[in-house]
Write a protein that holds these residues in place. Structure first.
Motif, mmCIF file in Angstrom:
data_model
loop_
_atom_site.group_PDB
_atom_site.id
_atom_site.type_symbol
_atom_site.label_atom_id
_atom_site.label_comp_id
_atom_site.label_asym_id
_atom_site.label_seq_id
_atom_site.Cartn_x
_atom_site.Cartn_y
_atom_site.Cartn_z
ATOM 1 N N CYS A 51 -10.178 3.564 0.679
ATOM 2 C CA CYS A 51 -8.867 3.861 0.797
ATOM 3 C C CYS A 51 -7.987 2.813 -0.070
ATOM 4 O O CYS A 51 -6.635 3.213 -0.314
ATOM 5 N N VAL A 54 -7.852 3.910 -3.700
ATOM 6 C CA VAL A 54 -6.878 4.982 -3.865
ATOM 7 C C VAL A 54 -5.436 4.653 -3.808
ATOM 8 O O VAL A 54 -4.645 4.852 -4.462
ATOM 9 N N GLU A 55 -5.158 3.522 -2.774
ATOM 10 C CA GLU A 55 -3.689 3.046 -2.769
ATOM 11 C C GLU A 55 -3.430 2.206 -3.964
ATOM 12 O O GLU A 55 -2.264 2.184 -4.464
ATOM 13 N N LYS A 57 -4.757 2.650 -6.998
ATOM 14 C CA LYS A 57 -4.558 3.540 -8.020
ATOM 15 C C LYS A 57 -3.258 4.293 -7.857
ATOM 16 O O LYS A 57 -2.739 4.704 -8.918
ATOM 17 N N GLN A 58 -2.891 4.739 -6.626
ATOM 18 C CA GLN A 58 -1.437 5.241 -6.561
ATOM 19 C C GLN A 58 -0.394 4.462 -7.200
ATOM 20 O O GLN A 58 0.749 4.817 -7.682
ATOM 21 N N ILE A 96 -8.467 8.953 -8.836
ATOM 22 C CA ILE A 96 -8.067 9.580 -7.396
ATOM 23 C C ILE A 96 -8.758 10.632 -6.865
ATOM 24 O O ILE A 96 -9.301 10.435 -5.720
ATOM 25 N N LEU A 99 -12.161 9.698 -6.020
ATOM 26 C CA LEU A 99 -12.263 8.938 -4.815
ATOM 27 C C LEU A 99 -12.043 9.627 -3.367
ATOM 28 O O LEU A 99 -12.770 9.482 -2.425
ATOM 29 N N ASN A 100 -11.173 10.800 -3.680
ATOM 30 C CA ASN A 100 -10.869 11.619 -2.252
ATOM 31 C C ASN A 100 -12.277 12.490 -2.065
ATOM 32 O O ASN A 100 -12.220 12.792 -0.870
#
Length: 116
Positions: A51, A54-55, A57-58, A96, A99-100
């Motif tokens: 997580c 992901v954050e 990368k966002q 992303i 990762l999801n």
């Protein structure tokens, strides 16, 4: 069925913790039977590493989008930079998505382990 601690993250993900107790199936010292049961659940207030990735990368993706918007407002003189940022956004989107997928796979494994 040996007993381990389980770390449960705020996002719902988990990881195995330290070994705690042997089961009746395993009689050799220092060996485990291979099956893991939860001895104690430790709630961890932060998110898991996936997580956090992901954050991160966002945030990178949002910065690239802001950069593109800024360059587009200034005219057509940054065309190569815009194209490079578009490629970077596409790569970040793939990362992303992967990762999801990894998070979904891990959560699906929890359900499969609970059923067996």
């Amino acid at each position: 069925m040996c007993f381990y601690d389980m770390h449960r993250f705020a996002c719902g993900d988990w990881k195995w913790g330290n070994f705690r107790q042997h089961c009746a199936k395993e009689y050799r010292m220092g060996e485990t039977c291979g099956m893991k049961l939860v001895n104690h659940t430790i709630h961890v207030p932060q998110k898991c590493k996936i997580c956090e990735k992901v954050e991160c990368k966002q945030r990178k993706r949002a910065a690239e989008v802001d950069r593109i918007h800024r360059w587009q407002r200034e005219g057509n003189k940054f065309r190569a930079s815009i194209d490079k940022s578009m490629d970077a956004i596409a790569n970040i989107d793939v990362e992303i998505r992967n990762l999801n997928y990894e998070m979904a796979r891990r959560r699906q494994q929890i359900g499969a382990q609970a059923c067996t």
